[in-house]
Enzyme design. Structure first.
Site, mmCIF file in Angstrom:
data_model
loop_
_atom_site.group_PDB
_atom_site.id
_atom_site.type_symbol
_atom_site.label_atom_id
_atom_site.label_comp_id
_atom_site.label_asym_id
_atom_site.label_seq_id
_atom_site.Cartn_x
_atom_site.Cartn_y
_atom_site.Cartn_z
ATOM 1 N N THR A 111 0.816 -1.222 0.000
ATOM 2 C CA THR A 111 0.000 0.000 0.000
ATOM 3 C C THR A 111 0.847 1.268 0.000
ATOM 4 O O THR A 111 1.949 1.279 0.565
ATOM 5 C CB THR A 111 -0.893 0.025 1.255
ATOM 6 O OG1 THR A 111 -1.560 1.290 1.318
ATOM 7 C CG2 THR A 111 -0.087 -0.137 2.538
ATOM 8 N N TYR B 172 -1.712 0.172 10.347
ATOM 9 C CA TYR B 172 -1.952 -0.544 9.086
ATOM 10 C C TYR B 172 -0.745 -0.415 8.154
ATOM 11 O O TYR B 172 -0.199 -1.411 7.660
ATOM 12 C CB TYR B 172 -3.213 -0.001 8.412
ATOM 13 C CG TYR B 172 -3.361 -0.461 6.985
ATOM 14 C CD1 TYR B 172 -3.538 -1.809 6.685
ATOM 15 C CD2 TYR B 172 -3.289 0.456 5.927
ATOM 16 C CE1 TYR B 172 -3.649 -2.235 5.371
ATOM 17 C CE2 TYR B 172 -3.405 0.039 4.613
ATOM 18 C CZ TYR B 172 -3.576 -1.309 4.340
ATOM 19 O OH TYR B 172 -3.674 -1.724 3.044
#
Ligand code: UDP
Length: 340
Positions: A127, A151
């Site tokens: 990501t 995250y």
């Protein structure tokens, strides 16, 4: 080493871990159309059995090393594409244990299972969150990762683990750092489906269809031309194509690495909202609230490396196609119960 050739009689099996989710399902569809046999391994906590249409489903958790090893053995997989993760930034801030457990410990367990079964080729779903607040310029892979939430940290940790496994155990690993995944397959059979939904485009569409009553633009005081945050939106089918290319490159002997996937072009939240209104002929309430904690002002990819090494070239990531396909999916899947 030439890439082994897929024949119609023996499509090479690939274990698609988390293949019942949004991006995983689009990838399975493309794999099946491209001469591979996608076998999905998914615990169905956020994935949907209904999205597993292009090969078998093995239900299981990545944290269960023995079950993952069995899935690799039973499927005969020679490679893994790994999508399984907890992926909500906000949730990761309030429940980091879930993220380190599912993402980091889970991936470690999966990698252990791969070692147990002698499978060492992996494409990993990473990501742009790992760049943190990298400033407004297009971000290349030379930008040092500096995630600002659990995250993003889990994804960066996993990339480092993959790099160590490549050194120590001969793994071939490609990490694909997505910018903003969006859109739906062109025939409307699969699309973005999260519960709860937190992403901009689906939330705006759910509001238009009457399923969400509190759609808000998060922040109009950013240092951007219209004051709203800018993101690089990449169609899920373009992401799927990048996974296929990555898999093919690894099978062909590519040494692996990390690659940004985006278009290099940013749209503000307001521009996205206006494009949705233009496509649907409906109006969103236009409520603006405070910034969402942890949201950088601008995230735009420099995807030159993916273009050069993976042949990555977005084909359907123009905003109109993204919104048209997403709208068709939401209309069909959720139905119109009387929105704006
Ligand atoms: N956003 C918004 N309203 C929403 C959801 C998102 O204004 O209901 C904004 C969000 O603050 C960010 C952009 O839209 O600036 C994209 O957010 P999304 O959650 O889709 O993806 P992210 O960039 O967080 O991965």
């Amino acid at each position: 080493m030439p890439e082994p050739t897929a024949t119609s009689s023996s499509p090479p099996p690939v274990l698609v871990v988390g293949g019942a989710g949004y991006i995983g399902a689009h990838c399975c569809r493309l794999l099946a159309a491209s001469g591979f046999r996608p076998v999905v391994y998914d615990n169905l906590t956020t994935g949907h059995a209904d999205f597993v249409r292009w090969g078998p489903l093995i239900e299981g958790d990545i944290r269960d090393r023995a079950a993952a090893a069995r899935a690799l053995r039973d499927s005969g997989a020679e490679a893994v594409i790994h999508f399984a993760a907890s992926a909500e930034v906000g949730e990761s801030m309030i429940d980091p244990h879930k993220y380190y457990d599912n993402n980091v410990a889970g991936t470690l367990s999966l990698l252990g299972a791969m070692r147990d079964e002698g499978v060492n080729t992996i494409v990993f779903s990473s990501t742009c969150s790992l760049y943190g607040n990298a400033g407004g310029a297009p971000i290349s892979e030379a930008t040092p990762p500096a995630p600002v939430n659990p995250y993003g940290r889990t994804k960066w940790m996993i990339e480092q683990i993959l790099s160590d496994f490549s050194q120590a155990h001969g793994f071939s690993a490609i990490a694909l750092r997505y910018f903003n995944a969006c859109g739906a397959d062109l025939d409307g059979r699969i699309g973005e489906w999260h519960e709860p939904e937190t992403h901009l485009i689906p939330r705006a569409m759910l509001a238009l269809l009457g399923h969400v009553s509190d759609f808000t633009i998060f922040g109009n005081d950013y240092d951007t031309p219209d004051g709203t945050a800018i993101r690089d939106y990449i169609h899920v089918d373009d992401l799927a194509r990048a996974h296929l290319s990555a898999l093919r490159r690894l099978r062909g002997g590519h040494k692996g690495g990390a690659f940004n996937l985006g278009t290099g072009h940013g749209y503000s939240v307001r521009q996205v909202v206006e494009a949705i209104e233009a496509e649907t002929g409906r109006r969103l309430p236009g409520i603006t609230g405070p910034r969402r904690p942890g949201d950088p002002a601008v995230l735009i990819a420099d995807a030159a490396l993916a273009r050069a090494e993976l042949g990555f070239s977005p084909e359907c990531s123009d905003l109109n196609t993204i919104i048209r396909t997403a709208w068709r999916w939401h209309l069909r899947h959720h139905g119109d119960i009387g929105g704006n």
